[in-house]
Design an enzyme around this catalytic site. Structure first.
Site, PDB file in Angstrom:
ATOM      1  N   ASP A  34     -13.666  -1.327   9.391  1.00 51.51           N
ATOM      2  CA  ASP A  34     -12.651  -1.006  10.565  1.00 51.51           C
ATOM      3  C   ASP A  34     -13.080   0.258  11.454  1.00 51.51           C
ATOM      4  O   ASP A  34     -12.279   0.281  12.289  1.00 51.51           O
ATOM      5  CB  ASP A  34     -11.426  -0.706   9.788  1.00 51.51           C
ATOM      6  CG  ASP A  34     -10.768  -1.992   9.198  1.00 51.51           C
ATOM      7  OD1 ASP A  34     -10.855  -3.137  10.113  1.00 51.51           O
ATOM      8  OD2 ASP A  34      -9.769  -1.995   8.167  1.00 51.51           O
TER       9      ASP A  34
HETATM   10  C1  BGC Z   1      -9.501  -1.998   4.619  1.00 54.18           C
HETATM   11  C2  BGC Z   1     -10.396  -3.165   4.778  1.00 54.18           C
HETATM   12  C3  BGC Z   1     -11.647  -2.725   5.527  1.00 54.18           C
HETATM   13  C4  BGC Z   1     -12.286  -1.501   4.761  1.00 54.18           C
HETATM   14  C5  BGC Z   1     -13.514  -1.100   5.406  1.00 54.18           C
HETATM   15  C6  BGC Z   1      -9.936  -0.886   4.224  1.00 54.18           C
HETATM   16  O1  BGC Z   1      -9.087   0.183   4.157  1.00 54.18           O
HETATM   17  O2  BGC Z   1      -8.224  -2.496   3.951  1.00 54.18           O
HETATM   18  O3  BGC Z   1      -9.979  -4.368   5.528  1.00 54.18           O
HETATM   19  O4  BGC Z   1     -12.618  -3.787   5.191  1.00 54.18           O
HETATM   20  O5  BGC Z   1     -11.119  -0.519   4.861  1.00 54.18           O
HETATM   21  O6  BGC Z   1     -13.161  -0.296   6.712  1.00 54.18           O
END
Ligand code: BGC
Length: 811
Positions: A483
């Site tokens: 993200d």
């Molecule tokens: C989110 C995931 C994401 C991960 C890496 C998590 O907090 O829920 O959807 O893939 O972070 O960024």
């Protein structure tokens, strides 16, 4: 152990010191009504949605930590204490908290009085039960006063914190004997209320917080508890609470039990009132009637334990290593179920108001529990798919109460669609239920746009091929799984969200991680098409998969490892050429899982590079070298200090991808070493450093560049649970559900001599013994099914109801 120990027999973690390095929590509830509870009884409850139907107030990020809960106070001749130590914090003569499967018991002893409270949410009921047992362990009669306390949240947890100009004037309650009702906003648009009941006459009550506590007092020493006298207050506005007072006389050796019940009720519009202004209590009374004696409550507890026994009987391991057995058989499966229920919405780190059910998160979580509750997994898949767009794209989340997608946390994350293929194929492999593919499922929750679920998978697949960039690799969109790799964001404004902002358009940032993901799930899609007789579609899709493999080999390889991405300007991300962030974990994981260039040694090279650059004492970090400056074209990833979160933290969710890669090239010792490093039961000894619970995974452990490497954060709600469970059970222990049977392909350390797995699959039981006297990592010399040698590594599906002996000799 300094803070507690595992009681495997009772499937509990026992905490013996209330001052754990962080609150160590548990979850209660399995379907609609949920509670979070810490080892000192802090936490809260909600119905379905932690944001919109919060029952009681909780104060995040407070001082001291973990403030607010369901508290009990005992006034024993002026000595005031709480069974869970907090909030009073009087030193206890004895303390013990047992976190079990969907229940927690907290026991305290002081001056000869023992108070034990068992908290749980019974199956199929909208309430939390608190079974309190008071025992006089001394040899004289004692009289004590017992006070309960919960503070109501005014339903919408976000509004409850923000909208004080209104909230201080809306609170309303009703008081009827031992039942205290909370009915704020019931007379207008709400059809629900809550109540707090005890199955004994009370000597007093309070429903107004300031009357109970005193304006300048704290939870630790409320006025009413200190003076030993309830004020029988009735809340009008301000902050409604519910508190009972019971005077208890106990002979020497005597015990008395009480049932407290925190309940939630919904009434039909025309059934809301008993008389003007008086709420209809029929359903509340029925709920009370279900649980108003200790016997009824004990029966409900028993049913809960049977429920868990059945769920855990589907996969169980008997190995030479207790720490592994307890993770596989109990805690990892339990955590998977909690992530299924919560996605990323409510933990002690997720305040329950920010994030609903994540599209990618919930699809991935499914691989951790589909064997336990396939029907609910099916429903979840359909719920998720119903929020998908016609072009295959997706809202990043939906609210559990409405089941409708919303873009509060952004959209256009181009990995999202592919995870639907993972969850669906995992479901079909587990159950053999291909009919899900024929189910009509809306797009964007619009029934008029409904198509078969297969068409949703097709849309997912082509969403990738319809969005390729100049290197024939998938466009990343807002971000992929990571993200925080925001390649189209370019934010200079601290008030902008990295996930929802797109300040520049026209670039063509591409993701090598999505490319690997596409090859893995694209092949699954092709296989599914073949299984269902869609030969032309399978052939067509296979061409796209082959093209992607070519594109990765040509444009996604950096010489020693796979590149991570191309940025907005077409420059390489995750390359030798970069100053920082030369190598990233995600593409090494997915491209080795996809076996890209296996024949040319690319997988092995990439995994060796992971070992060299990303591995450290506590796990595999996300990238290296860590970013030390803000790189505007990369976004949030470079905002974290080095060693935390997505900037070179050990983001546990992605470690299993590398572990799977290791098993695919047959390196069982390496796979196991990585697995152990982040597995919580092996970290119990270093709890002071690790901080979070030794029975569940945390999202992140600080990496080698951080100031305290090894310190974990954000436990419980993480894809780490499902991915580690999937990896240990299917790739290391090597028992994999497939369309045609149970595939057996262990990849273990050479030193393991043997282990046994008992697996229920499609109605039959498989008792599998693995013999590794040869001391190898992998490879099957002989596989016998009920005494007969078979050539394949797939044990064919056996008749439902049968018990089958599978003997596997490695070599
Ligand atoms: C989110 C995931 C994401 C991960 C890496 C998590 O907090 O829920 O959807 O893939 O972070 O960024």
């Amino acid at each position: 152990m300094k803070y507690g120990f595992f009681d495997d027999e009772r499937k509990e973690y026992v905490i013996t010191n209330p001052q754990t390095p962080f609150p160590w929590i548990n979850y209660l509830g399995n379907e609609d009504f949920f509670s979070l509870i810490s080892n000192t009884a802090g936490g809260y409850s909600f119905y379905k949605d932690a944001k919109f139907r919060r029952l009681n107030r909780y104060r995040y990020n407070n001082v001291p930590i973990d403030n607010g809960g369901r508290y009990f106070y005992i006034n024993d001749g002026g000595t005031i204490w709480s069974p869970g130590w907090k909030p009073v914090k009087t030193e206890l003569d004895k303390y013990e908290c047992r976190h079990g499967l969907s229940y927690t018991s907290v026991k305290g002893e002081k001056n000869g009085i023992e108070a034990e409270v068992v908290f749980f949410v019974p199956l199929n009921s909208w309430c939390e039960i608190q079974k309190m047992k008071l025992t006089n362990k001394g040899n004289k009669t004692k009289k004590v006063k017992l006070f309960s306390l919960i503070e109501w949240c005014l339903w919408n947890a976000e509004d409850d914190q923000n909208n004080l100009q209104r909230n201080l004037s809306t609170g309303e309650v009703e008081i009827h004997g031992s039942t205290l009702y909370h009915k704020t906003e019931y007379k207008e648009r709400r059809n629900h209320y809550a109540f707090y009941y005890v199955n004994a006459p009370v000597q007093g009550y309070d429903t107004d917080r300031e009357s109970f506590i005193g304006l300048y007092n704290e939870f630790s020493h409320p006025d009413v508890v200190v003076t030993g006298k309830s004020k029988n207050s009735e809340a009008h506005g301000w902050s409604p609470i519910a508190s009972h007072c019971i005077e208890v006389e106990l002979q020497a050796g005597e015990s008395k039990e009480y049932v407290f019940l925190l309940g939630y009720v919904e009434n039909e519009e025309d059934q809301k009132w008993e008389s003007k202004g008086v709420i209809n209590k029929t359903k509340a009374k029925a709920l009370i009637n279900k649980f108003d004696t200790t016997d009824k409550v004990n029966q409900a507890l028993h049913e809960l334990s049977i429920y868990w026994k059945n769920l855990l009987s589907i996969y169980s391991l008997d190995s030479e290593d207790k720490k592994l057995d307890r993770m596989v058989n109990i805690w990892n499966q339990y955590q998977c179920m909690v992530t299924f229920n919560m996605s990323r919405s409510a933990s002690f780190f997720e305040v329950g108001i920010g994030r609903g059910m994540g599209f990618r998160d919930s699809n991935q979580d499914l691989i951790g529990f589909v064997h336990q509750i396939p029907e609910r997994a099916r429903e979840r898949i359909i719920d998720i798919a119903s929020t998908q767009f016609e072009d295959g794209g997706a809202y990043h989340q939906y609210q559990p109460l409405t089941k409708r997608g919303n873009d509060a946390v952004g959209g256009n994350f181009n990995d999202d669609p592919l995870w639907l293929i993972l969850s669906t194929t995992a479901y079909i492999k587990e159950t053999g239920d291909f009919s899900i593919l024929e189910e009509m499922v809306p797009f964007d929750n619009d029934e008029s746009l409904a198509k078969t679920h297969f068409e949703h998978l097709k849309a997912s697949f082509y969403h990738v091929t319809n969005n390729l960039g100049p290197h024939q690799l998938p466009l990343i969109g807002r971000a992929d799984w990571n993200d925080c790799l925001n390649l189209n964001c370019f934010s200079k404004d601290p008030n902008e969200s990295f996930q929802t902002t797109e300040n520049q358009t026209g670039g063509s940032a591409e993701s090598v991680m999505i490319a690997g993901l596409f090859v893995v799930y694209g092949r699954d899609y092709v296989e599914l098409c073949r299984k269902t007789g869609k030969k032309n579609e399978a052939d067509e899709a296979q061409k796209h998969v082959d093209n992607m493999v070519k594109a990765i080999k040509k444009n996604g390889w950096d010489g020693e490892w796979y590149l991570r991405a191309y940025d907005f300007f077409g420059k390489k991300v995750g390359s030798q050429k970069n100053e920082e962030g030369k190598i990233f974990i995600e593409s090494q994981g997915w491209c080795t899982m996809a076996e890209i260039g296996m024949e040319d040694g690319m997988c092995e090279k990439a995994l060796n590079s992971v070992k060299e650059h990303l591995d450290c004492e506590y796990g595999i970090v996300l990238n290296n070298p860590a970013f030390t400056e803000y790189v505007i074209e990369y976004g949030e990833i470079s905002t974290y200090p080095a060693g935390y979160k997505e900037n070179a933290g050990i983001f546990c969710h992605n470690n299993p991808w590398v572990i799977i890669g290791e098993t695919l090239i047959g390196r069982g010792d390496q796979a196991w070493e990585y697995f152990r490093k982040i597995c919580p039961s092996y970290l119990e000894e270093i709890s002071d450093l690790h901080k979070t619970e030794p029975y569940v995974y945390a999202q992140m452990i600080a990496g080698k560049d951080a100031s305290r490497p090894g310190e974990a954060k954000n436990s419980w709600l993480s894809g780490t649970a499902a991915w580690n469970y999937y990896t240990i059970t299917q790739y290391i222990l090597g028992i994999k559900p497939s369309y045609d049977g149970l595939e057996i392909s262990p990849c273990i350390p050479k030193s393991w001599k043997s282990y046994r797995v008992s697996r229920k699959f499609r109605g039959a039981l498989y008792e599998i013994s693995i013999d590794n006297s040869a001391g190898v990592n992998c490879g099957i010399k002989e596989l016998k099914v009920n005494g007969e040698i078979i050539k394949s590594h797939i044990v064919p599906i056996q008749k439902a109801g049968t018990i089958n002996k599978i003997i596997v000799v490695l070599g």
